[in-house]
Design an enzyme around this catalytic site. Structure first.
Site, PDB file in Angstrom:
ATOM      1  N   ARG A  30      -1.727 -35.305  24.059  1.00  0.00           N
ATOM      2  CA  ARG A  30      -1.799 -34.654  22.747  1.00  0.00           C
ATOM      3  C   ARG A  30      -2.266 -35.641  21.680  1.00  0.00           C
ATOM      4  NH1 ARG A  30      -0.038 -29.619  23.264  1.00  0.00           N
ATOM      5  NH2 ARG A  30       1.409 -29.257  24.997  1.00  0.00           N
ATOM      6  N   GLU A  96     -13.868 -41.704  15.317  1.00  0.00           N
ATOM      7  CA  GLU A  96     -12.963 -42.765  14.849  1.00  0.00           C
ATOM      8  C   GLU A  96     -12.580 -43.719  15.975  1.00  0.00           C
ATOM      9  OE1 GLU A  96      -9.643 -40.656  13.248  1.00  0.00           O
ATOM     10  OE2 GLU A  96     -10.794 -39.842  11.561  1.00  0.00           O
ATOM     11  N   HIS A 101     -14.069 -38.950  23.930  1.00  0.00           N
ATOM     12  CA  HIS A 101     -12.958 -38.023  24.168  1.00  0.00           C
ATOM     13  C   HIS A 101     -13.384 -36.646  23.693  1.00  0.00           C
ATOM     14  CE1 HIS A 101     -12.600 -40.052  20.309  1.00  0.00           C
ATOM     15  NE2 HIS A 101     -12.173 -38.903  19.812  1.00  0.00           N
ATOM     16  N   MET A 102     -12.873 -35.643  24.386  1.00  0.00           N
ATOM     17  CA  MET A 102     -13.117 -34.262  24.007  1.00  0.00           C
ATOM     18  C   MET A 102     -11.859 -33.726  23.343  1.00  0.00           C
ATOM     19  SD  MET A 102     -14.064 -31.182  26.571  1.00  0.00           S
ATOM     20  CE  MET A 102     -15.698 -31.810  26.862  1.00  0.00           C
ATOM     21  N   HIS A 103     -12.013 -33.181  22.151  1.00  0.00           N
ATOM     22  CA  HIS A 103     -10.907 -32.505  21.484  1.00  0.00           C
ATOM     23  C   HIS A 103     -10.840 -31.073  22.013  1.00  0.00           C
ATOM     24  CE1 HIS A 103     -10.500 -35.436  18.023  1.00  0.00           C
ATOM     25  NE2 HIS A 103     -11.740 -35.698  18.392  1.00  0.00           N
TER      26      HIS A 103
HETATM   27  P1  5GP Z   1     -12.402 -38.896  16.732  1.00  0.00           P
HETATM   28  O1  5GP Z   1     -12.418 -38.797  15.236  1.00  0.00           O
HETATM   29  O2  5GP Z   1     -12.721 -40.277  17.214  1.00  0.00           O
HETATM   30  O3  5GP Z   1     -13.219 -37.843  17.400  1.00  0.00           O
HETATM   31  O4  5GP Z   1     -10.906 -38.576  17.153  1.00  0.00           O
HETATM   32  C1  5GP Z   1      -9.945 -39.563  17.396  1.00  0.00           C
HETATM   33  C2  5GP Z   1      -8.615 -38.852  17.521  1.00  0.00           C
HETATM   34  O5  5GP Z   1      -7.706 -39.719  18.145  1.00  0.00           O
HETATM   35  C3  5GP Z   1      -8.017 -38.448  16.178  1.00  0.00           C
HETATM   36  O6  5GP Z   1      -7.838 -37.039  16.157  1.00  0.00           O
HETATM   37  C4  5GP Z   1      -6.706 -39.220  16.119  1.00  0.00           C
HETATM   38  O7  5GP Z   1      -5.666 -38.489  15.520  1.00  0.00           O
HETATM   39  C5  5GP Z   1      -6.439 -39.517  17.585  1.00  0.00           C
HETATM   40  N1  5GP Z   1      -5.689 -40.735  17.827  1.00  0.00           N
HETATM   41  C6  5GP Z   1      -5.939 -41.957  17.285  1.00  0.00           C
HETATM   42  N2  5GP Z   1      -5.063 -42.864  17.748  1.00  0.00           N
HETATM   43  C7  5GP Z   1      -4.251 -42.215  18.618  1.00  0.00           C
HETATM   44  C8  5GP Z   1      -3.141 -42.628  19.417  1.00  0.00           C
HETATM   45  O8  5GP Z   1      -2.723 -43.782  19.422  1.00  0.00           O
HETATM   46  N3  5GP Z   1      -2.551 -41.686  20.191  1.00  0.00           N
HETATM   47  C9  5GP Z   1      -3.001 -40.389  20.219  1.00  0.00           C
HETATM   48  N4  5GP Z   1      -2.328 -39.531  21.011  1.00  0.00           N
HETATM   49  N5  5GP Z   1      -4.041 -39.951  19.473  1.00  0.00           N
HETATM   50  C10 5GP Z   1      -4.665 -40.864  18.674  1.00  0.00           C
END
Ligand code: 5GP
Length: 116
Positions: A30, A96, A101-103
Site C-alpha cells: 500500500r 517522485e 511502480h504502477m499505482h
Molecule cells: P510517484 O510520484 O513516484 O509516481 O509515486 C511515488 C509514491 O510512493 C507516492 O505515492 C508516495 O506516497 C509513495 N511512497 C513514497 N515513499 C514510500 C514508502 O516509504 N512507503 C510506501 N508504502 N510508499 C511510499
C-alpha cells in the site's frame, strides 16, 4: 538515477512494510500516503529507474505488473466498479521515486483523467 531507492529496501523487507503480493518478479504494497480509498503500488523487484530505462528484457516483468494489478483489484473488491493504473515518468510525469511502480487506484470515483 541508477541508485536504489526506498522501494528496494521494502522489497527486501529491510524496511518492514506489509506486502500484499510478492513473487520472483514483482512486489505490491500500500502507498504510504494514499490519495484514494484504495492505493496500491506494484513494483518490479529489479531496480529500473524510469520507464525510459526499460528494455525488451523487462517485458515479462511489465506484463506481470498488469496481471498482479488485476488480481489485487479483485481482492480489493474494486474490479467491477473500476480503477485506474498509472505509471509516472520523470519530472513532468510527476515521478517522485525513481524505481518504476504502477499505482493501482480505486475504491471511489476517480473523476477526470488529469487535473493540471
Ligand atoms: P510517484 O510520484 O513516484 O509516481 O509515486 C511515488 C509514491 O510512493 C507516492 O505515492 C508516495 O506516497 C509513495 N511512497 C513514497 N515513499 C514510500 C514508502 O516509504 N512507503 C510506501 N508504502 N510508499 C511510499
Amino acid at each position: 538515477m541508477s541508485e536504489e531507492t526506498i522501494f528496494s529496501k521494502i522489497i527486501r523487507q529491510e524496511i518492514p512494510t506489509p506486502l500484499l503480493y510478492q513473487d520472483e518478479l514483482v512486489t505490491a504494497f500500500r502507498d504510504v500516503a494514499p490519495r484514494v480509498n484504495s492505493h496500491i503500488l506494484i513494483v518490479p523487484n529489479k531496480h529500473i529507474a524510469t520507464i525510459n530505462d526499460v528494455t525488451s528484457d523487462d517485458e515479462i516483468t511489465l506484463g506481470r505488473m498488469i496481471t498482479v494489478a488485476k488480481k489485487l483489484a479483485k481482492e480489493e473488491g474494486i474490479d467491477e466498479k473500476g480503477y485506474r493504473l498509472i505509471i509516472n515518468c520523470n519530472h513532468d510525469g510527476g515521478q517522485e521515486v525513481y524505481h518504476i511502480h504502477m499505482h493501482l487506484l480505486g475504491g471511489q470515483p476517480l473523476g477526470a483523467m488529469l487535473s493540471i
